[in-house]
Write an enzyme that holds these catalytic residues in place. Sequence first.
Site: not given
Ligand code: ADP
Ligand code: MG
Length: 511
Positions: A130, A148, A150, A155, A336, A402, A406-407, A486
Amino acid sequence: MVSSIPSGLSQDERHHLVQVAKDWAAANGLAIRPPPTVVSQEVDPEGVLAIHAPVTLFPSRFPRSCFEQARSVQKAYNELYARVSRDEEFLGQLVKELVDVDDFVANLWRVHQRVKEEGYVHELSLGLFRSDYMVHEDESGLQVKQVEFNTIASSFGGLATQTSLLHRFLAATEYPRLQARVKDLDVPKSDSATLLARGIATAFEKYNTTLSRGAERPRCVLFIVQDGERNIFDQRHLEYNLSGEDPPIPVYRLPFSEILQHTRIAEGPRRELIYTLPWSLEWAKPTEYEVAVVYYRSGYGPGDYPSPESWEARYHVERSAAIKCPTILTQLAGMKKVQQVLATPDTGDAPPVHARFTQGQPEFKPLLDTFTNIYPMDTSPAGLEARRKATDPELCKSFVLKPQREGGGNNFYRTSIPEYLKTIPEDHWNSYILMELITPPPATNIILRNGKLEEGGIISELGIYGTCLWNNEKVLHNEEAGYLLRTKGDKSEEGGVAAGYGCMDSCNLVD
Ligand code: ADP
Ligand code: MG
């Protein structure tokens, strides 16, 4: 301000929509197990209760061009990540930089190394991917930027289908009856539940026809799950789709913590993974299946590996003949760090890293436009520049920091970045990446959570699913597999629905 709330929506109308939505959700499995804060263990000791998944009362307005942009690059993304997964040398180099500071990545790599020494039994890998995006607005207009990618336990594909159906149902029956007479919404159905299941079914068939001809046992798919999963119905929708195949594909759920107890590897060079039904009768011959596909809905974070035995369990599955979704290498491709390295802009001095995979092929070009600026936090010139930004009280406001996790719930935002960095040794900083915040245009909607409404500013994240089956030479199956929207309140930084922050949504496409 982009509002998805019809004008003049009255209290009575809200109340009515809540009744309709919560009943539809219960009747159609748009559901989760209730959080303990809503229904305590004392109230539901047998764990029989379910509640509606948090969901927007209206599908959020979403630019059609952005939706199409994200969809149009999914197959290229599938291909790209299949290529990255195959490139052990590339992943090994990135892992090498992390092993000293990140036990989890080090342990994953160790499992892969052990299996490699012995030799993998076959070359097939399955990805249920995803790719997540937010709409970014700048001078050139609106476009999606990737949050990101996945590669493990992606999920909400089960609930995303139901959410799009709920919103389509409301658009057909309820919104036109509101005082605002809302008509002609364009809410695409998300076929993620059937298409993700089809990805698993494709791997299952491939196993049957190439790896397991004339086998003595029936074959099955094993979902490796977490104990006490609350987002279980999301997974069940995929299971039911597999059971609905003709002929039905047997699916079993096995908690990660019970892998070694209920599976073994058959004697002989083929190393079939044999699953014995836990409820086999003692006096009868136990019912055994040969596992064709292992689908992980767990195993993506350190919490799933509380002991050395957990790592043995992962090794045990990895060395087996079952087609893994994902393999260790594919899981690592979702780091990442990989996303950061691929997104490193072209400086003109040397070819960009992504060229190792994209090889200048035109089908990858649109995908490059979805990258946003992501920086390493190492001691390279780019890394030192990133460190300067991350520790500056003003500059840090445009970034998210970051870790390789994950998660949800692991990131640090804006001014909390410098503070957090002070708490960890500087020689661990390289296990993080620094990413520019994507800032979508302001929007509002109403979220239905635990039967109550929350109204206000929202931020939405679009996910496009993809399924991909490949071997060492080529991709054998590559499909786009539906979408997820979402949405979270704009005060919440994280987006996880089950974690209690975000909610399910659908796209109302607007031009
Ligand atoms: P995870 O693996 O924990 O899902 P993500 O990279 O998806 O990590 O980050 C979690 C959440 O943080 C995302 O769903 C989003 O809401 C927010 N986020 C992450 N990166 C960004 C970004 N570059 N700009 C704005 N919001 C972000
Ligand atoms: Mg995410």
